[in-house]
Design an enzyme around this catalytic site. Structure first.
Site, PDB file in Angstrom:
ATOM      1  N   THR C  50       0.823  -1.201   0.000  1.00 53.19           N
ATOM      2  CA  THR C  50       0.000   0.000   0.000  1.00 53.19           C
ATOM      3  C   THR C  50       0.866   1.264   0.000  1.00 53.19           C
ATOM      4  OG1 THR C  50      -1.706  -1.195   1.226  1.00 53.19           O
ATOM      5  CG2 THR C  50      -1.851   1.202   1.247  1.00 53.19           C
ATOM      6  N   TYR C 138       5.580 -11.939   4.990  1.00 52.43           N
ATOM      7  CA  TYR C 138       4.518 -11.181   4.323  1.00 52.43           C
ATOM      8  C   TYR C 138       3.921 -12.104   3.262  1.00 52.43           C
ATOM      9  CZ  TYR C 138       2.637  -6.839   2.107  1.00 52.43           C
ATOM     10  OH  TYR C 138       1.849  -5.837   1.593  1.00 52.43           O
ATOM     11  N   LYS C 166       2.365 -11.336   8.386  1.00 48.33           N
ATOM     12  CA  LYS C 166       1.319 -10.458   7.890  1.00 48.33           C
ATOM     13  C   LYS C 166       0.677 -11.177   6.722  1.00 48.33           C
ATOM     14  CE  LYS C 166      -0.273  -6.763   5.301  1.00 48.33           C
ATOM     15  NZ  LYS C 166      -0.111  -5.876   4.158  1.00 48.33           N
ATOM     16  N   VAL C 213      -3.392  -5.081   9.632  1.00 49.66           N
ATOM     17  CA  VAL C 213      -2.578  -4.159   8.832  1.00 49.66           C
ATOM     18  C   VAL C 213      -3.440  -3.694   7.663  1.00 49.66           C
ATOM     19  CG1 VAL C 213      -0.351  -3.870   7.677  1.00 49.66           C
ATOM     20  CG2 VAL C 213      -0.578  -5.575   9.477  1.00 49.66           C
TER      21      VAL C 213
END
Lengths: 311, 311, 311, 311
Positions: C50, C138, C166, C213
């Site tokens: 992002t 991730y 995440k 997140v």
């Protein structure tokens, strides 16, 4: 009976027991139905993916529906899959399963053929026009290789084409979009949203699902019925514990050696082995060309049952 | 007649003309067969993907095979697709198409169901055991979502399970692996390797293919027969020019507006519109739920025909 | 500061404001950080997807980390992405972001290069061996085109290689497998499991996530902090309502015309347009080669803000 | 020197030899370049996928280009990959490799980030605007997860943005569309179309490719130069035999145990083991996190070399 509005609770996709020579084992099938009904389930879904519908001939499919609807005799709704590649072929199945007594039909988007959202809508409209019973959309991208778009589903719900959705995509965010749309769009009424993701039934109910269609409920219907009840009563800590117990049990789907067989052979083989070990069905055979589990693999299924307190 | 060994030349996957109400238009189908035979093709493949087999009911499929085998009467081999999800369902089609006179059956790997190389082999062995005629494997990953591994195909060829391969994967390197293996492995005999990639037939023949199964040959059989002849005679410059002319003609598959329809509606719609414009078939309708071409899109098909000297 | 154990709450992936000529706009970045801190978030994740990390040069990446860690000055933990194709390149980023003050590094599996579970494990072990701060995995299959297997993640957690996950896969069942494993495996300690699925934060917390997140928290940090608090307090009805409000707001990601731009241009363009409309950042530009939103599309972003009570 | 127009012949993607501690082994790299030049190749492509560009740090990448351009000293063109996720990062590589003497840059579409044809065009236009040397597009869907559309490539060729295409998609039909378009569109001039498919170089040249970029040419440059010459002389039977010999040699890429490593570890490990066995490079190490071949797997590489007459 007609399909309730909305359809709620636990609606297992019923396994199809086979004889050693791969014929439908009707006595075992009816015992399995009794096992599910006694477990407290709220409906039955025959000829789904867990039912090996993709492996059953038309004759076998019809036998399954007739046997189950005859045995159930309206005590609870029987949904029937009409899984085939495109509209004309699906329409033949709609005719067959409704003649055999199904209370609703469950249809995927077209597959094998390349498709498009406009064609998916056309497909469901033609099915609904021809079907004497409600039509439920079946979203299973791992088999169909298309994801049903939430807006297409909701538009078809609004126009009365679809009566429900069985979502086995594993995508809870997309599922929620349908759930929320079905609740908030003024043009959508009486639409049933069911999850096919047996590992997150608690979460799906929490976001607003009407019910669940868990393959593992063949093995442990009482567990899923208990889970459904706990979620509805708001006892989320107990619900989570029950769901996690079921997640542990679900581990059985990986017993098959991936060097020797595919995921379907392993998962459906494990479900049937578990039903056989629990004494519900006579023979754990899966349909061709699935590869049978070895004795050692079946033994591991037994350990999963024992671990979940089912043996 | 029996399938030649090897099967060579041009074997079009025959379109299935439909009436405006989506019934098989047998007179148009037979005119199309005549058009292909007069074009000099070396065999016919009915009930393939280009034939909209995925869209035809079992009754329609049987009608197609019976009509074509009866009309052809042994003048050239008729291969028939037995496209369905898994072995038991495919076996029903094998029975139907061979009773209707097919000289060979063409089967994909299992689809919809998750699969595995060991299960694919098991699938073809069961089909071959049940089929009175040779079995050809059909590799179409865009529909089946599995690529047939070259070594699996060659092993099944060696044991006599498979008589040939129709490769529509678009992967010429993988295709070559089968071609070379079929030629050099001492245990493989009489195995026919056909390409379904209509835009690189020259290249496929150059690497050693026995023949081609080009959907576009419905529209221009003479072109593909000429291409086949030029390749075999070694006149590669002329072959390349002919292939490029056919590639230009193939552009018609993109006439359909992608905002309004999928690739199948566009491509099969274009083939049928072209056959209608050329006067071969009575009606350009495609099966449901495909979206029809607009008048403007059909006009663009006409321009492709004109550009290729076919109108 | 060091990363808390476990890391809980809302940890937004911080957008990277750019000037009209696509340089990092540090004053806007610090205002955005203040906006998030004032919103009550529990940590910051810079250089995530992002954050347009994939679009930032090494110089820009370093500037972002230095600016944020300097400004935050230990008030809350700053995690930094080290997104690159393979181990040697990731190690260079680890050096850069830790020199710039990051409290943890967040690394994907290898991408572009073909990979394998054994290579993924080797990758994370080498990163952990070189990193002076904890390593968070991730999982972002839509970008990386590999799904991190739950058992690989848990084994790496057990051996102390990974400090957290995440998960932006959207697969809540797989996420739950890690959550439950992290809680029940005796060899796993102090492992933080965070969801990146902003539309199902309530469900993720319900199954046991430590935190979230959410990209959308750039736009509405107060909303996500409220949602986190409601979930932890057990007020699930209010939590669900808050999450649904945020889902409605998230609809802004679709304002971009799909005929003119990709999903990233649309979603990141919408987040930045919203931050610009809310007065947080000076310029809504996204990095090249993303396509800017039109004025009409930005206006639609404004309507989403208004609908969520944010304008 | 400047890149020839068009670029023809054999342009190997040059492997990057590493020391045991994974530094660039410059002496081995220069010996490899000499081996290729003596083999008669027509250009060199450094920092491609076969060069492990995805695994090299920026410092290592620069060292590779400087070393090779310095050593080659204009005797043949040196193309350099600028492989990174998006435009700003690619532009940094363009600066680095052109300062280091590259005669052309080779760039993929954006990856990791979601993309769109309009963004791909924008990406290449920005690269071309900034690059002092010609820009070649690199189509590698297996890594980039996007296929470069033929019409986008041709439009960018027509406007002078792209000077060539290296197509490693394996899709010969799509490749032909670019080849024919480049030859027949009046607005396209001096566009070089190269295949990266080492198993069908003969077919690619036959459909009109200008040249080939075969990874296997590291191991056997003489073979690919011979193949190129045979194709151009029209001796297609000998060309096919040579290509089939090279296909056999290529089998070495499968020596690595798929249970222990990924396809890249196996294929690049085999190329480097072969170069080591042939005495060209000092150490067969591949970059992290790739898994090294075992002694037994290296021995099998030796058998492939022996079988192709190279040992």
């Amino acid at each position: 009976m007609s399909m309730p509005t909305p359809l709620t609770g636990v609606v297992p996709p019923v396994c199809t027991p086979l004889t050693p020579d791969r014929e439908v084992d009707v006595p075992s099938l009816l015992r399995l139905v009794d096992h599910l009904v006694q477990g407290g389930v709220h409906g039955l879904f025959v000829l789904g993916s867990t039912s090996e519908a993709a492996y059953l001939t038309d004759r076998q499919r019809r036998l399954v529906v007739e046997s189950v609807t005859g045995h159930v005799a309206g005590r609870l709704p029987v949904l029937a899959g009409v899984i085939d590649m495109t509209t004309p072929r699906v329409l033949d199945h709609v005719r067959a399963v409704t003649e055999a007594g199904a209370d609703a039909v469950v249809a995927t988007a077209p597959f094998y053929a390349r498709t498009h959202p406009a064609e998916i809508a056309r497909h469901y409209r033609l099915i609904a026009a021809a079907s004497p019973v409600p039509v439920v959309a079946y979203d299973l991208p791992s088999s169909v290789h298309t994801k049903l778009p939430a807006d297409v589903v909701l538009d078809l719900a609004a126009e009365g084409t679809l009566a429900g959705l069985k979502d086995s995509s594993g995508d809870l965010a997309g599922f929620r979009e349908v759930v929320v749309g079905a609740r908030t769009r003024p043009d959508v009424e009486d639409f049933s949203v069911l999850t096919g993701s047996e590992l997150i039934v608690d979460a799906a109910l929490e976001v607003g699902a009407d019910g669940a269609v868990p393959g593992l409920a063949n093995v442990d219907p009482h567990g899923y019925v208990r889970l459904d009840r706990l979620c509805r009563s708001g006892d989320l800590a107990s619900a989570r514990a029950e769901q996690e117990r079921l997640c542990g049990l679900f581990g059985m789907v990986t017993v098959g050696d991936p060097g020797r067989m595919g995921g379907s052979s392993s998962a459906l083989g494990a479900f049937k082995a578990a039903l056989h070990l629990r004494g519900v069905i006579d023979c754990p055979a899966t349909a061709e060309p699935q590869v049978p589990l070895s004795a050692a693999e079946v033994e591991r299924v037994g350990k999963f049952l024992a671990g979940a307190g089912l043996l």
